[in-house]
Design an enzyme around this catalytic site. Sequence first.
Site, short mmCIF file in Angstrom:
data_model
loop_
_atom_site.label_atom_id
_atom_site.label_comp_id
_atom_site.label_asym_id
_atom_site.label_seq_id
_atom_site.Cartn_x
_atom_site.Cartn_y
_atom_site.Cartn_z
N GLY A 262 71.35 39.96 -21.91
CA GLY A 262 71.37 38.56 -22.30
C GLY A 262 71.58 38.33 -23.78
N TRP B 136 75.88 37.83 -25.34
CA TRP B 136 75.40 37.66 -23.96
C TRP B 136 75.54 38.90 -23.09
CZ3 TRP B 136 78.72 38.49 -19.85
CH2 TRP B 136 80.09 38.50 -20.13
N GLU C 240 84.70 42.48 -14.63
CA GLU C 240 84.29 42.64 -16.01
C GLU C 240 83.23 43.74 -16.07
OE1 GLU C 240 84.90 38.53 -18.42
OE2 GLU C 240 83.06 38.65 -17.24
N ARG D 231 68.84 28.77 -9.25
CA ARG D 231 70.05 28.27 -9.90
C ARG D 231 70.64 27.10 -9.14
NH1 ARG D 231 75.46 32.00 -10.72
NH2 ARG D 231 76.71 30.51 -11.92
N THR E 260 81.58 40.60 -11.15
CA THR E 260 82.72 40.04 -10.43
C THR E 260 82.55 38.53 -10.31
OG1 THR E 260 81.74 40.25 -8.20
CG2 THR E 260 82.94 42.16 -9.08
N ASN E 261 83.68 37.83 -10.24
CA ASN E 261 83.64 36.38 -10.09
C ASN E 261 84.95 35.91 -9.47
OD1 ASN E 261 82.67 33.76 -10.26
ND2 ASN E 261 82.48 33.73 -12.48
N GLU F 244 91.18 32.40 -10.67
CA GLU F 244 90.89 33.65 -11.38
C GLU F 244 90.09 34.58 -10.47
OE1 GLU F 244 88.46 34.85 -15.43
OE2 GLU F 244 89.65 33.01 -15.44
N ASP G 110 87.99 38.16 -11.01
CA ASP G 110 87.50 38.94 -12.16
C ASP G 110 86.82 40.24 -11.81
OD1 ASP G 110 88.18 36.97 -13.96
OD2 ASP G 110 86.19 36.10 -14.09
#
Length: 297
Positions: free
Chosen positions: A204, A200, A110, A282, A124-125, A106, A108
């Site tokens: 958030g 979300w 968004e 993270r 983006t991803n 994928e 992305d």
Amino acid sequence: MASPSTSNLSPKLLFLFLLLLGTFVVASFANFYQDTDITWGDGRANILNNGQLLTLSLDKTSGSGFQSRNEYLFGKIDMQLKLVPGNSAGTVTAYYLSSQGPTHDEIDFEFLGNLSGDPYILHTNVFSQGKGNREQQFYLWFDPTADFHTYSILWNPQRIIFSVDGTPIREFKNSESIGVAYPKNQPMRIYSSLWNADDWATRGGLVKTDWSKSPFTASYRNFNANACVWSSGSSSCSSASLSSTSSNGGWYSQELDSTSQERMKWVQKNYMIYNYCTDTKRFPQGLPPECNATTMS
């Protein structure tokens, strides 16, 4: 009035006529009636202006979406979007390439809505073999609700480049040599949707969708796929066309030149608001391998 016969044109004029004709064919855009299917929304998605414009709407009952009829395995995809204006908090307009299944690939775009006067967030991803978590987020340097702007994905075997109005904002390079999966074997369709994600999307989930402002509408035009169409297990692209330096095949080996790299660095310095490759909290065990400066932009 009847058009003049090409047989009456001088060789020079005939050459110019054919050149202009060729330019028109290369620059022509897809027709939404012919090249996309509305997949959900129960009348909230509409194709207008003889197939030149598509709109998606969202209300409290449902959003809407469409997909390309073709699947692609590499290409350069352009779409012009005008996003939901005003108070768009809680809404997400998604525009992406995706295959299907648990190990899907994928790519992305968004667009996360916001309160009136606050900027959209462009999210983006990149997923490969079902693994994502490669988010980069940006503010835009213009109001994406005031007019149409072009959002492009260039996807070839070496790299994926996200661009806005021709300015590159992100590059994801093929890092298979260091064990990072790269989207290269699964054909993908183009998908787009407008939906409610107020759990979300905005701050958030703290800011909820104001349904008194609905219906929310995003508009699309000038969809262009200069790409290899995948059908019945084979590609529409021949090795000869892909090796071409023409506009039809140049994207297959395209990379960022020094000017484009500088423009991307400018965007990332001034407008990037999140980069997974700098999020050490993270990834306490170490950043993903592609975050090495030599393989990741």
